[in-house]
Design a protein around this motif. Structure first.
Motif, PDB file in Angstrom:
ATOM      1  N   LEU A 173       6.213  78.349 -53.717  1.00  0.00           N
ATOM      2  CA  LEU A 173       7.276  79.206 -54.241  1.00  0.00           C
ATOM      3  C   LEU A 173       7.171  79.325 -55.752  1.00  0.00           C
ATOM      4  CD1 LEU A 173       9.943  80.775 -53.973  1.00  0.00           C
ATOM      5  CD2 LEU A 173      11.121  78.582 -54.038  1.00  0.00           C
ATOM      6  N   GLN A 174       7.041  78.166 -56.383  1.00  0.00           N
ATOM      7  CA  GLN A 174       6.952  78.137 -57.834  1.00  0.00           C
ATOM      8  C   GLN A 174       5.739  78.926 -58.325  1.00  0.00           C
ATOM      9  OE1 GLN A 174       7.113  74.100 -59.011  1.00  0.00           O
ATOM     10  NE2 GLN A 174       7.772  74.565 -61.081  1.00  0.00           N
ATOM     11  N   GLU A 175       4.616  78.678 -57.688  1.00  0.00           N
ATOM     12  CA  GLU A 175       3.390  79.354 -58.100  1.00  0.00           C
ATOM     13  C   GLU A 175       3.509  80.858 -57.933  1.00  0.00           C
ATOM     14  OE1 GLU A 175      -0.337  78.127 -56.973  1.00  0.00           O
ATOM     15  OE2 GLU A 175      -0.094  76.090 -57.717  1.00  0.00           O
ATOM     16  N   THR A 176       4.052  81.251 -56.814  1.00  0.00           N
ATOM     17  CA  THR A 176       4.189  82.682 -56.560  1.00  0.00           C
ATOM     18  C   THR A 176       5.087  83.321 -57.595  1.00  0.00           C
ATOM     19  OG1 THR A 176       3.971  82.228 -54.216  1.00  0.00           O
ATOM     20  CG2 THR A 176       4.779  84.394 -54.820  1.00  0.00           C
ATOM     21  N   MET A 177       6.206  82.654 -57.857  1.00  0.00           N
ATOM     22  CA  MET A 177       7.136  83.231 -58.815  1.00  0.00           C
ATOM     23  C   MET A 177       6.510  83.341 -60.198  1.00  0.00           C
ATOM     24  SD  MET A 177      11.051  82.390 -57.979  1.00  0.00           S
ATOM     25  CE  MET A 177      11.502  83.906 -58.818  1.00  0.00           C
ATOM     26  N   GLU A 178       5.844  82.279 -60.620  1.00  0.00           N
ATOM     27  CA  GLU A 178       5.238  82.314 -61.944  1.00  0.00           C
ATOM     28  C   GLU A 178       4.159  83.378 -62.024  1.00  0.00           C
ATOM     29  OE1 GLU A 178       3.944  78.384 -62.863  1.00  0.00           O
ATOM     30  OE2 GLU A 178       5.994  77.621 -62.846  1.00  0.00           O
ATOM     31  N   ASP A 179       3.482  83.539 -60.915  1.00  0.00           N
ATOM     32  CA  ASP A 179       2.397  84.492 -60.861  1.00  0.00           C
ATOM     33  C   ASP A 179       2.910  85.928 -60.979  1.00  0.00           C
ATOM     34  OD1 ASP A 179      -0.382  84.726 -60.578  1.00  0.00           O
ATOM     35  OD2 ASP A 179      -0.055  85.575 -58.579  1.00  0.00           O
ATOM     36  N   ILE A 180       3.976  86.210 -60.270  1.00  0.00           N
ATOM     37  CA  ILE A 180       4.454  87.587 -60.202  1.00  0.00           C
ATOM     38  C   ILE A 180       5.434  87.907 -61.325  1.00  0.00           C
ATOM     39  CG2 ILE A 180       5.593  89.283 -58.716  1.00  0.00           C
ATOM     40  CD1 ILE A 180       4.596  87.745 -56.334  1.00  0.00           C
ATOM     41  N   ASP A 181       6.179  86.895 -61.722  1.00  0.00           N
ATOM     42  CA  ASP A 181       7.188  87.103 -62.759  1.00  0.00           C
ATOM     43  C   ASP A 181       6.525  87.238 -64.124  1.00  0.00           C
ATOM     44  OD1 ASP A 181       9.417  87.171 -64.324  1.00  0.00           O
ATOM     45  OD2 ASP A 181       9.780  85.021 -64.177  1.00  0.00           O
ATOM     46  N   LYS A 182       6.111  88.444 -64.438  1.00  0.00           N
ATOM     47  CA  LYS A 182       5.305  88.664 -65.639  1.00  0.00           C
ATOM     48  C   LYS A 182       6.080  88.423 -66.937  1.00  0.00           C
ATOM     49  CE  LYS A 182       1.666  90.054 -63.359  1.00  0.00           C
ATOM     50  NZ  LYS A 182       0.829  88.955 -62.880  1.00  0.00           N
ATOM     51  N   ASN A 183       7.352  88.773 -66.949  1.00  0.00           N
ATOM     52  CA  ASN A 183       8.083  88.602 -68.194  1.00  0.00           C
ATOM     53  C   ASN A 183       8.802  87.263 -68.264  1.00  0.00           C
ATOM     54  OD1 ASN A 183      10.210  89.011 -66.481  1.00  0.00           O
ATOM     55  ND2 ASN A 183      10.931  90.888 -67.439  1.00  0.00           N
ATOM     56  N   GLY A 184       8.577  86.448 -67.249  1.00  0.00           N
ATOM     57  CA  GLY A 184       9.058  85.076 -67.316  1.00  0.00           C
ATOM     58  C   GLY A 184      10.561  84.883 -67.353  1.00  0.00           C
ATOM     59  N   ASP A 185      11.296  85.829 -66.794  1.00  0.00           N
ATOM     60  CA  ASP A 185      12.740  85.668 -66.821  1.00  0.00           C
ATOM     61  C   ASP A 185      13.265  84.931 -65.588  1.00  0.00           C
ATOM     62  OD1 ASP A 185      12.436  87.575 -64.908  1.00  0.00           O
ATOM     63  OD2 ASP A 185      13.845  89.009 -65.758  1.00  0.00           O
ATOM     64  N   GLY A 186      12.348  84.503 -64.744  1.00  0.00           N
ATOM     65  CA  GLY A 186      12.774  83.734 -63.582  1.00  0.00           C
ATOM     66  C   GLY A 186      13.139  84.589 -62.383  1.00  0.00           C
ATOM     67  N   PHE A 187      12.988  85.882 -62.525  1.00  0.00           N
ATOM     68  CA  PHE A 187      13.253  86.784 -61.414  1.00  0.00           C
ATOM     69  C   PHE A 187      12.064  87.711 -61.213  1.00  0.00           C
ATOM     70  CE2 PHE A 187      17.357  85.834 -63.338  1.00  0.00           C
ATOM     71  CZ  PHE A 187      18.072  85.387 -62.240  1.00  0.00           C
ATOM     72  N   ILE A 188      11.926  88.162 -60.006  1.00  0.00           N
ATOM     73  CA  ILE A 188      10.897  89.153 -59.739  1.00  0.00           C
ATOM     74  C   ILE A 188      11.590  90.487 -59.533  1.00  0.00           C
ATOM     75  CG2 ILE A 188       9.098  89.877 -58.140  1.00  0.00           C
ATOM     76  CD1 ILE A 188       8.719  86.912 -57.432  1.00  0.00           C
ATOM     77  N   ASP A 189      11.400  91.377 -60.481  1.00  0.00           N
ATOM     78  CA  ASP A 189      12.030  92.675 -60.282  1.00  0.00           C
ATOM     79  C   ASP A 189      11.093  93.602 -59.518  1.00  0.00           C
ATOM     80  OD1 ASP A 189      10.265  93.898 -62.104  1.00  0.00           O
ATOM     81  OD2 ASP A 189      11.562  93.389 -63.789  1.00  0.00           O
ATOM     82  N   LEU A 190      11.596  94.755 -59.237  1.00  0.00           N
ATOM     83  CA  LEU A 190      10.845  95.672 -58.385  1.00  0.00           C
ATOM     84  C   LEU A 190       9.476  96.012 -58.973  1.00  0.00           C
ATOM     85  CD1 LEU A 190      10.636  97.494 -55.920  1.00  0.00           C
ATOM     86  CD2 LEU A 190      12.009  99.195 -57.109  1.00  0.00           C
TER      87      LEU A 190
END
Ligand SMILES: [Ca+2]
Ligand SMILES: [Ca+2]
Length: 121
Positions: free
Chosen positions: A22-39
């Protein structure tokens, strides 16, 4: 005499907690690092928009999926819990998962097997 004691490394290996998927995926996709994955981050992970070309159909489908299913509280982005449900659907409450899993699976398969992922570059 006794054998030499084993040579201990100066710094003991640190007890590192393995990062969760989960952590890896989020860090990977969350480009601006705000802790959320936007559309945009969500789509950007699978598809990079190339010039004036129209988005392929499957990208539109992914967008709909994001809005309809991923972003459960409809705030426009996936938080940790929502991401978890996305990547680790088996974590669902079992009875509920049972019902949803079938739908989820067939949806996923449709999307996953349709086009190859073009990672532009
Ligand atoms: Ca983000
Ligand atoms: Ca959300």
């Amino acid at each position: 005499m006794a054998k030499n004691l084993p040579h201990w490394p100066k710094t003991p290996p640190r007890c590192q907690k393995p990062r969760s998927v989960l952590q890896e995926t989020m860090e990977d996709i969350d480009k601006n690092g705000d802790g959320f994955i936007d559309l945009e981050e969500y789509i950007g992970d699978m598809y990079s928009h190339d010039g004036d070309t129209d988005e392929p159909e499957w990208v539109k489908t992914e967008r709909e999926q994001f809005v309809e299913f991923r972003d459960k509280n409809r705030d426009g982005k996936m938080d940790k819990e929502e991401t978890k449900d996305w990547i680790l659907p088996s974590d669902y409450d079992h009875a509920e998962a049972e019902a949803r899993h079938l739908v989820y699976e067939s949806d996923q398969n449709k999307v996953r097997t349709a086009p190859p992922f073009f990672l532009g570059g």
